[in-house]
Design a protein around this motif. Sequence first.
Motif, mmCIF file in Angstrom:
data_model
loop_
_atom_site.group_PDB
_atom_site.id
_atom_site.type_symbol
_atom_site.label_atom_id
_atom_site.label_comp_id
_atom_site.label_asym_id
_atom_site.label_seq_id
_atom_site.Cartn_x
_atom_site.Cartn_y
_atom_site.Cartn_z
ATOM 1 N N ASP A 1 0.883 -1.159 -0.030
ATOM 2 C CA ASP A 1 -0.077 0.196 -0.113
ATOM 3 C C ASP A 1 0.784 1.205 -0.014
ATOM 4 O O ASP A 1 0.654 2.350 -0.624
ATOM 5 N N ASP A 2 1.983 1.070 0.845
ATOM 6 C CA ASP A 2 2.672 2.425 0.908
ATOM 7 C C ASP A 2 4.077 1.990 0.855
ATOM 8 O O ASP A 2 4.745 1.392 1.642
ATOM 9 N N PRO A 3 4.838 2.139 -0.438
ATOM 10 C CA PRO A 3 6.091 1.736 -0.688
ATOM 11 C C PRO A 3 7.191 2.416 0.206
ATOM 12 O O PRO A 3 7.878 1.646 0.583
ATOM 13 N N ALA A 4 6.842 3.566 0.424
ATOM 14 C CA ALA A 4 7.934 4.532 1.491
ATOM 15 C C ALA A 4 8.017 3.907 2.685
ATOM 16 O O ALA A 4 8.962 3.398 3.198
ATOM 17 N N GLU A 5 6.700 3.620 3.296
ATOM 18 C CA GLU A 5 6.848 2.995 4.720
ATOM 19 C C GLU A 5 7.450 1.528 4.612
ATOM 20 O O GLU A 5 8.105 1.099 5.395
ATOM 21 N N GLY A 6 6.907 0.795 3.575
ATOM 22 C CA GLY A 6 7.521 -0.650 3.458
ATOM 23 C C GLY A 6 9.035 -0.699 3.516
ATOM 24 O O GLY A 6 9.807 -1.417 3.882
ATOM 25 N N LEU A 7 9.479 0.267 2.637
ATOM 26 C CA LEU A 7 11.134 0.521 2.379
ATOM 27 C C LEU A 7 11.887 0.848 3.825
ATOM 28 O O LEU A 7 12.876 0.526 4.100
ATOM 29 N N ARG A 8 11.180 1.765 4.351
ATOM 30 C CA ARG A 8 11.658 2.204 5.957
ATOM 31 C C ARG A 8 11.995 1.018 6.698
ATOM 32 O O ARG A 8 12.801 0.987 7.658
ATOM 33 N N ASP B 1 14.904 7.497 -10.633
ATOM 34 C CA ASP B 1 14.993 8.464 -9.903
ATOM 35 C C ASP B 1 13.921 8.151 -8.496
ATOM 36 O O ASP B 1 14.310 8.456 -7.573
ATOM 37 N N ARG B 2 12.853 7.808 -8.830
ATOM 38 C CA ARG B 2 11.894 7.608 -7.750
ATOM 39 C C ARG B 2 12.198 6.393 -6.930
ATOM 40 O O ARG B 2 12.158 6.750 -5.693
ATOM 41 N N LEU B 3 12.889 5.365 -7.257
ATOM 42 C CA LEU B 3 13.070 4.321 -6.628
ATOM 43 C C LEU B 3 14.433 4.728 -5.817
ATOM 44 O O LEU B 3 14.434 4.468 -4.524
ATOM 45 N N THR B 4 15.491 5.230 -6.392
ATOM 46 C CA THR B 4 16.725 5.623 -5.455
ATOM 47 C C THR B 4 16.138 6.665 -4.501
ATOM 48 O O THR B 4 16.870 6.836 -3.477
ATOM 49 N N SER B 5 15.335 7.739 -4.931
ATOM 50 C CA SER B 5 14.783 8.712 -3.846
ATOM 51 C C SER B 5 14.286 8.059 -2.847
ATOM 52 O O SER B 5 14.506 8.500 -1.492
ATOM 53 N N LEU B 6 13.388 6.902 -2.891
ATOM 54 C CA LEU B 6 12.656 6.377 -1.779
ATOM 55 C C LEU B 6 13.777 5.679 -0.849
ATOM 56 O O LEU B 6 13.875 5.670 0.265
ATOM 57 N N VAL B 7 14.977 5.087 -1.636
ATOM 58 C CA VAL B 7 15.910 4.202 -0.572
ATOM 59 C C VAL B 7 16.646 5.384 -0.020
ATOM 60 O O VAL B 7 17.024 4.931 1.264
#
Length: 254
Positions: A117-124, A183-189
């Motif tokens: 649901d939330d890729p940013a939260e999952g990655l954190r 860009d989006r993926l590396t920004s999330l990382v």
Amino acid sequence: MSDPMRPRASLRTAVVWEVLRDALDRRVKSGGDPSLDVLDTGGGSGNFAVPVAALGHRVTVVDPSPDALFALERRAAEAGVADRVRGVQGDVHGLFDVTDRSSYDAVLCHGVLEYVDDPAEGLRNVAAALRPGGLLSLLAAGLGGAVLSRTLAGHFNEARQALEDPDGRWGEQDPVPHRFTVDRLTSLVGASGLRVGAVHGVRVFSDLVPGVLVDTEPGAREALLRLEAAVASMEAFHSVATQLHVLAEASPAS
């Protein structure tokens, strides 16, 4: 996701497997312990977990599917690594309900971010599972590959829709909730607190080449494998890759 140890599946996994194996070897050499603690989030039936365990590492697989975890147990037993593989039912959003923070030398997050649901939260959460200096192997769906695929199939409006949609979806029937640019993926990382080390384009050509050609033309599979490996690290091809692979590291202990 395919099994990197099966020849017919190697076109889809060879680049990721070679990069991951080399990264784990470097982690072993830098830390001095020949056996790492590895977490495989969404690892399913063990397509990567079992080969990683075969290298001598301890692997915990967190996956929401009990059927996949049952298949993992069977596959690990058949490969003789059952003592180094553990399956736990869960997902990245509830990761610390089933495992501990800062407990792993390496985390695999393959084919997960596009479905949460939330890729940013999952990655954190994934990043928080790493020990200082730990390694992340992240594999996610690439936007450019989907646009190219829809275009070559003659679905031009869907290709345009994917380009304009914030999540890279080509329509209501699209089974993939999120796709990513580099860009989006590396920004999330980076936002998760990790340092990006390398980016690779995966399945740049293999999804576009007719399977009958690869299966019947002498030497075609090996030649295509070599071509995929040759372009994986070239930025010019990242924008048309079906998947994007990112290697990242947590900050070392101060």
